[in-house]
Design a protein around this motif. Structure first.
Motif, PDB file in Angstrom:
ATOM      1  N   ASN A  83      11.895  10.479  -3.432  1.00  9.94           N
ATOM      2  CA  ASN A  83      12.257  11.863  -3.734  1.00  9.94           C
ATOM      3  C   ASN A  83      13.208  11.922  -4.933  1.00  9.94           C
ATOM      4  OD1 ASN A  83      12.295  14.715  -3.154  1.00  9.94           O
ATOM      5  ND2 ASN A  83      14.374  14.405  -2.382  1.00  9.94           N
ATOM      6  N   ARG A  84      14.193  11.028  -4.938  1.00 13.58           N
ATOM      7  CA  ARG A  84      15.153  10.984  -6.039  1.00 13.58           C
ATOM      8  C   ARG A  84      14.472  10.555  -7.334  1.00 13.58           C
ATOM      9  NH1 ARG A  84      20.446   7.021  -6.299  1.00 13.58           N
ATOM     10  NH2 ARG A  84      21.285   7.771  -8.272  1.00 13.58           N
ATOM     11  N   LYS A 118       1.650  15.267 -11.212  1.00 12.58           N
ATOM     12  CA  LYS A 118       2.600  14.187 -11.488  1.00 12.58           C
ATOM     13  C   LYS A 118       2.829  13.304 -10.258  1.00 12.58           C
ATOM     14  CE  LYS A 118       5.062  16.288 -15.348  1.00 12.58           C
ATOM     15  NZ  LYS A 118       6.374  16.623 -15.946  1.00 12.58           N
ATOM     16  N   MET A 119       2.848  13.945  -9.082  1.00 16.78           N
ATOM     17  CA  MET A 119       3.000  13.153  -7.869  1.00 16.78           C
ATOM     18  C   MET A 119       1.808  12.216  -7.679  1.00 16.78           C
ATOM     19  SD  MET A 119       5.748  13.300  -6.174  1.00 16.78           S
ATOM     20  CE  MET A 119       5.080  12.501  -4.735  1.00 16.78           C
ATOM     21  N   TYR A 120       0.617  12.696  -8.014  1.00 18.26           N
ATOM     22  CA  TYR A 120      -0.580  11.859  -7.914  1.00 18.26           C
ATOM     23  C   TYR A 120      -0.460  10.658  -8.855  1.00 18.26           C
ATOM     24  CZ  TYR A 120      -5.437  10.397  -8.422  1.00 18.26           C
ATOM     25  OH  TYR A 120      -6.591   9.653  -8.485  1.00 18.26           O
ATOM     26  N   LEU A 121       0.005  10.897 -10.071  1.00 20.77           N
ATOM     27  CA  LEU A 121       0.162   9.798 -11.023  1.00 20.77           C
ATOM     28  C   LEU A 121       1.213   8.797 -10.552  1.00 20.77           C
ATOM     29  CD1 LEU A 121       0.013  11.745 -14.418  1.00 20.77           C
ATOM     30  CD2 LEU A 121      -1.792  10.378 -13.345  1.00 20.77           C
ATOM     31  N   PRO A 125       5.859  23.903 -12.344  1.00 23.61           N
ATOM     32  CA  PRO A 125       4.875  24.639 -11.526  1.00 23.61           C
ATOM     33  C   PRO A 125       4.296  23.733 -10.437  1.00 23.61           C
ATOM     34  CG  PRO A 125       4.461  24.922 -13.872  1.00 23.61           C
ATOM     35  CD  PRO A 125       5.476  23.834 -13.757  1.00 23.61           C
ATOM     36  N   LEU A 126       3.770  24.342  -9.379  1.00 22.53           N
ATOM     37  CA  LEU A 126       3.267  23.579  -8.241  1.00 22.53           C
ATOM     38  C   LEU A 126       2.096  22.676  -8.632  1.00 22.53           C
ATOM     39  CD1 LEU A 126       3.534  23.045  -5.247  1.00 22.53           C
ATOM     40  CD2 LEU A 126       1.964  24.942  -4.812  1.00 22.53           C
ATOM     41  N   HIS A 127       1.164  23.190  -9.470  1.00 18.92           N
ATOM     42  CA  HIS A 127       0.012  22.367  -9.848  1.00 18.92           C
ATOM     43  C   HIS A 127       0.443  21.178 -10.709  1.00 18.92           C
ATOM     44  CE1 HIS A 127       0.485  24.890 -13.452  1.00 18.92           C
ATOM     45  NE2 HIS A 127      -0.159  23.921 -14.107  1.00 18.92           N
ATOM     46  N   GLU A 128       1.489  21.372 -11.540  1.00 15.15           N
ATOM     47  CA  GLU A 128       1.991  20.271 -12.356  1.00 15.15           C
ATOM     48  C   GLU A 128       2.720  19.242 -11.477  1.00 15.15           C
ATOM     49  OE1 GLU A 128       2.531  18.215 -15.954  1.00 15.15           O
ATOM     50  OE2 GLU A 128       1.260  19.928 -15.405  1.00 15.15           O
ATOM     51  N   PHE A 129       3.410  19.754 -10.472  1.00 16.58           N
ATOM     52  CA  PHE A 129       4.078  18.851  -9.528  1.00 16.58           C
ATOM     53  C   PHE A 129       3.056  17.973  -8.798  1.00 16.58           C
ATOM     54  CE2 PHE A 129       5.163  18.176  -5.047  1.00 16.58           C
ATOM     55  CZ  PHE A 129       6.279  17.352  -5.183  1.00 16.58           C
ATOM     56  N   HIS A 183      12.900  11.767 -12.877  1.00 19.44           N
ATOM     57  CA  HIS A 183      12.078  11.327 -14.001  1.00 19.44           C
ATOM     58  C   HIS A 183      10.803  12.143 -14.223  1.00 19.44           C
ATOM     59  CE1 HIS A 183      14.544   7.726 -14.483  1.00 19.44           C
ATOM     60  NE2 HIS A 183      14.441   7.516 -13.186  1.00 19.44           N
ATOM     61  N   HIS A 184      10.403  12.987 -13.269  1.00 20.66           N
ATOM     62  CA  HIS A 184       9.085  13.595 -13.402  1.00 20.66           C
ATOM     63  C   HIS A 184       9.081  15.116 -13.291  1.00 20.66           C
ATOM     64  CE1 HIS A 184       7.212   9.613 -13.294  1.00 20.66           C
ATOM     65  NE2 HIS A 184       8.020   9.329 -12.284  1.00 20.66           N
ATOM     66  N   VAL A 185       9.897  15.694 -12.431  1.00 20.15           N
ATOM     67  CA  VAL A 185       9.858  17.144 -12.260  1.00 20.15           C
ATOM     68  C   VAL A 185      11.280  17.700 -12.250  1.00 20.15           C
ATOM     69  CG1 VAL A 185       7.715  17.040 -10.928  1.00 20.15           C
ATOM     70  CG2 VAL A 185       9.917  16.990  -9.734  1.00 20.15           C
ATOM     71  N   ASN A 186      11.360  19.026 -12.336  1.00 23.83           N
ATOM     72  CA  ASN A 186      12.638  19.713 -12.221  1.00 23.83           C
ATOM     73  C   ASN A 186      12.407  21.041 -11.502  1.00 23.83           C
ATOM     74  OD1 ASN A 186      11.645  21.577 -14.227  1.00 23.83           O
ATOM     75  ND2 ASN A 186      12.256  20.087 -15.797  1.00 23.83           N
TER      76      ASN A 186
END
Length: 207
Positions: free
Chosen positions: A2-3, A22-25, A15-19, A8-11
């Motif tokens: 989570n940290r 990135k989580m998939y990657l 947006p939810l689709h971008e989250f 490093h990836h979201v803030n």
């Protein structure tokens, strides 16, 4: 995790689709890293020379411990050896620079292949069970082919784990060579599974 993702990836404005993308990657990269680590642990560690002693240790030590040996081997090239007597050497630091922090620049080393006696004044093997750079450079120069088994601690080897099968009689069965039958059984299973994994990866098996 989570940290890691938040740093490093979201803030807070992602947006939810971008989250989700990135989580998939992140998960894909983690699985790929774990897969590479699994394959690397199953394979024999890569050696940096064709020296017989290094080949021996690469097949005995775990990958992490063998990497420590390779680091000690490279560091040992900073030393020069002087033969004092039969089986006795003086290892002297041969470079000038800030990379050497110890106050002592000379170490007395005993390297007697006939008596299988290998000792260094720094006492690293006595403290850690791993060869010091001073011993390694002397053994290399003296062309020592193999390290005696008494200098290889079981806890650093690939066969360090003992997983004996359940025996309701609670007796220890020992073979003719003094090895526990349970240990031999586990080692044979490990070799058999290694053969199966190698067959799965081969191109012939897939035909």
């Amino acid at each position: 995790m989570n940290r890691l993702v938040k740093r490093h990836h979201v803030n807070t404005t992602t947006p939810l689709h971008e989250f989700a993308r990135k989580m998939y990657l992140v998960l894909q990269k983690r699985k790929e890293a774990e897969g590479r680590e699994t394959i690397a642990c199953q394979a024999r560690p890569a050696t940096i020379t064709n020296y017989p002693l290094e080949n021996q240790l690469s097949g005995i030590y775990t990958r992490a411990v063998f990497n420590k040996y390779k680091d000690a081997y490279v560091y040992g090239t900073s030393f020069l050896t002087k033969k004092v007597d039969a089986g006795r050497f003086l290892v002297v630091y041969g470079r000038d620079g800030p990379s050497f922090y110890w106050s002592q620049h000379e170490f007395k080393v005993v390297c007697d292949e006939e008596k299988e006696d290998y000792r260094c004044e720094c006492m690293q093997w006595e403290h850690t069970g791993l060869l010091c750079p001073h011993l390694i450079i002397v053994m290399t120069n003296e062309q020592i082919q193999r390290l005696p088994s008494k200098y290889v601690l079981r806890r650093y080897t690939r066969n360090a784990r003992i997983d004996p099968p359940y025996d309701r009689n609670d007796t220890l069965q020992v073979g003719a060579d003094g090895t526990l039958v349970s240990v031999t059984h586990f080692n044979m299973l490990r070799e058999a599974f290694a053969c199966v994994r190698a067959g799965d990866r081969s191109t012939i098996a897939s035909v």
